[in-house]
Structures are given as C-alpha cells and as structure tokens.
Design an enzyme around this catalytic site. Structure first.
Site, PDB file in Angstrom:
ATOM      1  N   GLU A  77      11.293 -13.156  19.356  1.00  0.00           N
ATOM      2  CA  GLU A  77      12.717 -13.443  19.454  1.00  0.00           C
ATOM      3  C   GLU A  77      13.544 -12.174  19.284  1.00  0.00           C
ATOM      4  OE1 GLU A  77      15.785 -14.623  20.436  1.00  0.00           O
ATOM      5  OE2 GLU A  77      14.673 -16.465  20.085  1.00  0.00           O
ATOM      6  N   ASP A 125      15.839 -10.419  22.312  1.00  0.00           N
ATOM      7  CA  ASP A 125      17.280 -10.208  22.154  1.00  0.00           C
ATOM      8  C   ASP A 125      17.658  -8.747  22.375  1.00  0.00           C
ATOM      9  OD1 ASP A 125      17.566 -12.873  21.558  1.00  0.00           O
ATOM     10  OD2 ASP A 125      17.784 -12.593  19.397  1.00  0.00           O
ATOM     11  N   SER A 158      17.697 -18.534  24.295  1.00  0.00           N
ATOM     12  CA  SER A 158      17.714 -17.306  23.491  1.00  0.00           C
ATOM     13  C   SER A 158      18.053 -16.085  24.319  1.00  0.00           C
ATOM     14  CB  SER A 158      16.323 -17.051  22.894  1.00  0.00           C
ATOM     15  OG  SER A 158      16.173 -17.703  21.685  1.00  0.00           O
ATOM     16  N   ILE A 218      26.356 -24.688  39.125  1.00  0.00           N
ATOM     17  CA  ILE A 218      24.987 -25.194  39.227  1.00  0.00           C
ATOM     18  C   ILE A 218      25.101 -26.703  39.390  1.00  0.00           C
ATOM     19  CG2 ILE A 218      22.730 -25.338  38.109  1.00  0.00           C
ATOM     20  CD1 ILE A 218      23.630 -22.471  38.873  1.00  0.00           C
ATOM     21  N   GLY A 236      26.485 -31.166  38.202  1.00  0.00           N
ATOM     22  CA  GLY A 236      27.409 -31.590  39.250  1.00  0.00           C
ATOM     23  C   GLY A 236      28.520 -30.573  39.360  1.00  0.00           C
ATOM     24  N   GLY A 283      31.945 -28.589  39.045  1.00  0.00           N
ATOM     25  CA  GLY A 283      32.796 -28.374  37.882  1.00  0.00           C
ATOM     26  C   GLY A 283      31.974 -28.232  36.613  1.00  0.00           C
TER      27      GLY A 283
END
Length: 519
Positions: free
Chosen positions: A240, A244, A437, A481, A492, A494
């Site tokens: 992790e 990052d 992440s 998307i 959908g 918006g």
C-alpha cells in the site's frame, strides 16, 4: 461523588469476531487522545472555498481555547490522569494514566481482546471497550471525543493485487497522465503532497530504482512519525505504501511527498490526518487510501475526523480518499448497501474505480467501465447513512436510501481494477496492483499539477466540480462512465454511485477551474 455526563456519540460496539484475551493489569499504562470543542464553528463559506485561511488564523479563531485545555488538565489531574501534550490548533490533548485510572475517569470497562485485522484477517490483541464514555460534569461539552482507550485495528487499505488469470493489461502510472490528459508543462513543482499510512514502510533505494525505471528523477519523499509509529518496511502494508508513493511520484514528480506513518487505530488515523493538515508548509493535497465501513466507526471518531477534514478545506488542502474495493456493501456482508469512511465525509473527494482498456503507448481509450462484476473486487459507492446530502450535491440526482437524503459517494474516479492495474515495484518485485487506493494518489497528483498551474490552493473541490451538474449531465473536465455496476448501483449519464462524475480530462478540468476561480 462527582457528577458524570455522557460524551455524545462515544458508544462503541464490540469488535467484530472479538474474543477475550485475558484481563488487563490495572496498573498498566494507557495513553489516549482527548479532543476539545472549537472556540467557534468554522464558517460554511470558508470551508466551501475557494478562499482559504492561514494556520495562525485557523488556530486562533477555530482551534481550542487555552482555558478549556487548562480546565481539562485540572479536572483530569484530580483523577490521576496526566496531560502530556497539548495541540490547540488541532484541539487534541494527549493524556496518560493507568488502566484503572482511565476506566474510572471515563466510566468504562477496559479489557483485553483479540479480533481480526481488517487488512489481513490475522488476530490482533488490543484493549477493548463497549458502550458509552462519560466525563466529569465540569467537562460537559468541553470534551467532544476520547480516542484510544480501545485500540482495536480500525481500517484496511483499499488495494488489490492482480490475479494472474484475470490480468488483461497494465499501465505505468506515467502512461495514465496521457489517458487522463494531465495538464502539460506541470509536474507538481512547489507543492507538498501528503500521504497517510497505517502500517508498512518504504526504502529510499527501492524508490530510486523504480523512478529511474520510469526515466524520472527521484521525488523528495520524507517519512513523518505520528506518535510512536514509524516507517517500518517489511510488513504486509508495504504494498500500500509503495503503491501510493510510486503513483503520486510518477504523476507529480515535482511535488514533495510527506508520508505520515500512524498506528492503525481510530486515534492514530485521526492524529495522522490532523498532523498532516496542520503541518508547515500546508500541503496542497492529502491522499488517504485506508478506510472502513461507516458502521464500524464510533460517531465521535467520525465527527472529529470530519472536523479535521473541514480544517483541511479551510486551509486550502484537497483531501482525496479511496472509496473502497468491496462494492456497494463495502464488505459488510449483511445484504445492505454501505459506504466507506472517511470517503463518505462531505469534506473528502471520494475516489471510485474503473476498468480501463487503453493503448499504453498513445493513451487512446478503447473502453472504460465501472470496476466490478467479475468477483475480483468492485468500486465502493453509494449513499452515506452518517452524513446528510451536501448542498453542492443537491442537483446531482443522488438516490435516497430510505431515510433523510445522504451524501453520495464517490465524487470522481480513475482506473482501479487490478486486471487493468498499475505497474509498481514492491520489495524488489515488479507487481501489478489496483484498488481505489491507487485512485486517491492519482487525484492528489492531478490536484498538485492543477494548483501549480493556477498558482493558488483549491481546498474543497466539490463546490466547483458540481457546478451545473444535473441528473444525466456531468461537469466540464470529466469523461462519463456509463457502463457497469458495483452491486446495488449502476453507472449512467451524469453523476452515479459507482464512478461519481466520471474520470478526469485534466486539461479541460484545469480550464474549467481557471474560469470558475477567476471570478
């Protein structure tokens, strides 16, 4: 006998799957954090921005009152509990006493328990309490939270390794700057990007090797200790930490990184965020890739965490938070929809995830849909039960979840499916990793580059990003998307509860923000 009053929101449930691990020595030392009330509430307009305030002004006007700190020192001292440190700007006081003194002072029972680590599932021994906390009546309203008496592991990293059989394509983080059209001529220079880590660590030599492989200079990366936690490579959480740092450094190589290492408790998590937000220089962006379902937090911990993020907004810090990797139920498994915290805070830019099919060489996108549906994890997203619908989401079409309208999660997205994941270097091994992440540092890096271009901090982006958003219509600077599901919710046109406003078109987003902040 003195009167006692409850601390609102301090009720704590038993840790999931907790079992007794014996008794605590009554004389054993315990340290905890007491959080004080503000001198005054931070004005809504200041939090919403885009104007910001200096650290000195924030501390003097909205930090803790020294008289309150003196009162706490006096009252708790009569019970044998000592004040060891006072931080008025972040309103935090460190206190210490024995198990017996702490239990008596805050009217609770402390025991030893073992419960599964949210990240690894391995049993972890910790102090444990259930029910509410109380304080002497003289401190009624003065103390808003007491954290750390129960030091169970609080959060998990929102990261997923690619399964070999599912892997389709992977990307160097630098290639995503082309996919998402990061503003050319920027690299985050002059900005500070802060990262919160609740375990693990990094080795500078490995980072140097990674960035050299990308043809990039090594960013300046500094480890910062929070309490007794430190940069400690060689743990499960290393993946992790490195994900990052490497994503942020590849996408904003000119930004200085400060990596805050804290213990994985609600106390440690709040301390790390507070320390990062109030640091000098004030960071441009803060990236948080850890979290837990809202229902696994106490109300007092959510409150003071959210207030730390409000401080961030007032200071001009944009806080980017992973929305979770377990779909619309956030891994709770009770058949209901849940959102992850701190992503659900209205002061956090909640970052959801997609599955991306693009040409790594040119950045040309062939398709991009919601991450989810193949059993290998799914983007978090949904409607908060802890936070009301913020004013800037009023016209976005956030669905109701049965009660009062709640805050919709996520706000924004980026690639997160490990099957179309990020190429990183972890403890000498080249790995492909995904999860929301990775999206938090991606957005933090983009924020640093936009702020560099604008020449001014942005703080809370939401009021700007949601300008003119209506059901079926997203904001300038985003590519919608529109395909896929995270379980209970479908994508959908918006804003939607899988990918928020969509994925960034960094150049258009910069142009839009330049226009909106020039008025």
């Amino acid at each position: 006998m003195s009167q006692y009053v409850p601390i609102p929101g301090s009720e704590r449930s038993a840790a999931p799957q907790a079992r007794s691990a014996g008794s605590l020595d009554a004389a054993a030392p315990v340290e905890a954090t007491v959080v004080l009330r503000r001198r005054a509430e931070v004005p809504h307009d200041l939090i919403m921005g885009p104007e910001t305030i200096s650290q000195t002004e924030l501390a003097q006007q909205y930090g803790a009152d020294p008289a309150d700190a003196d009162l706490v020192r006096s009252v708790l001292g009569r019970h044998g509990v000592q004040v060891t440190e006072v931080d008025l700007p972040s309103r935090r006081i460190q206190v210490a006493g024995t198990v017996e003194q702490m239990a008596e002072t805050f009217r609770t029972e402390l025991s030893r328990a073992a419960s599964p680590d949210p990240a690894t599932g391995a049993p972890v021994e910790h102090r444990h309490r259930e029910g509410p906390l109380q304080v002497p009546a003289a401190l009624d309203g003065v103390i808003v939270a007491v954290l750390g008496l129960d030091d169970r592991p609080q959060a998990r990293p929102h990261m997923r390794h690619a399964r070999a059989e599912a892997r389709r394509i992977s990307y160097k983080p630098t290639q995503l700057a082309d996919v998402y059209r990061f503003p050319p001529g920027t690299d985050g220079s002059g900005q500070t990007l802060a990262l919160i880590e609740l375990g693990g660590g990094f080795r500078p030599a490995e980072l140097k090797t990674y960035f050299e492989s990308l043809g990039l200079p090594m960013p300046r990366v500094t480890a910062v200790r929070v309490g007794t936690a430190r940069n400690h490579p060689g743990e499960d959480a290393d993946a992790e930490v490195l994900l990052d740092i490497e994503v942020a450094g590849a996408l904003a190589p000119g930004a200085e990184q400060k990596v805050y290492f804290a213990h994985n408790t609600d106390e440690g998590f709040v301390a790390a965020v507070s320390q990062a937000v109030h640091a000098t220089p004030t960071p441009t962006a803060l990236s948080i890739s850890w979290g837990a379902p809202e229902i696994f937090w106490t109300e007092q911990a959510r409150l003071v965490f959210d207030e730390a993020l409000a401080d961030a907004a007032a200071l001009g810090v944009t806080v980017c938070v992973a929305a979770g990797d377990d779909g619309s139920d956030d891994g709770v498994g009770d058949g209901l929809a849940h959102t992850d915290f701190p992503a659900a805070s209205p002061h956090a830019l909640a970052c959801g995830g997609t599955r991306l099919d693009a040409d790594p060489a040119t950045g040309q996108v062939r398709s991009e849909r919601v991450w989810g549906g193949d059993g290998g994890g799914a983007t978090g997203g949904g409607v908060s039960e802890a936070f009301r619908l913020p004013v800037w989401q009023n016209t976005a079409g956030v669905p109701h979840n049965g009660g009062a309208p709640g805050r919709g999660v996520p706000d924004v997205s980026g690639v997160a499916d490990p099957a179309t994941g990020y190429e990183v270097l972890v403890n000498g091994r080249h790995s492909v990793i995904g999860g929301t992440s990775a999206v938090a540092p991606l957005w933090a890096a983009l924020t640093c580059r936009i702020v560099e271009a604008l020449g001014r901090p942005l703080g809370m982006l939401h009021p700007l990003l949601y300008t003119d958003v209506t059901p079926g219509h997203t904001s300038r600077g985003f590519r919608e998307i529109v395909e896929g599901s995270n379980g209970a919710f479908r994508a959908g046109r918006g804003w939607n509860a899988c990918t928020g406003l969509g994925v960034p078109d960094g150049q258009e987003l910069l142009a839009s923000l330049r226009e909106l902040t020039s008025h």
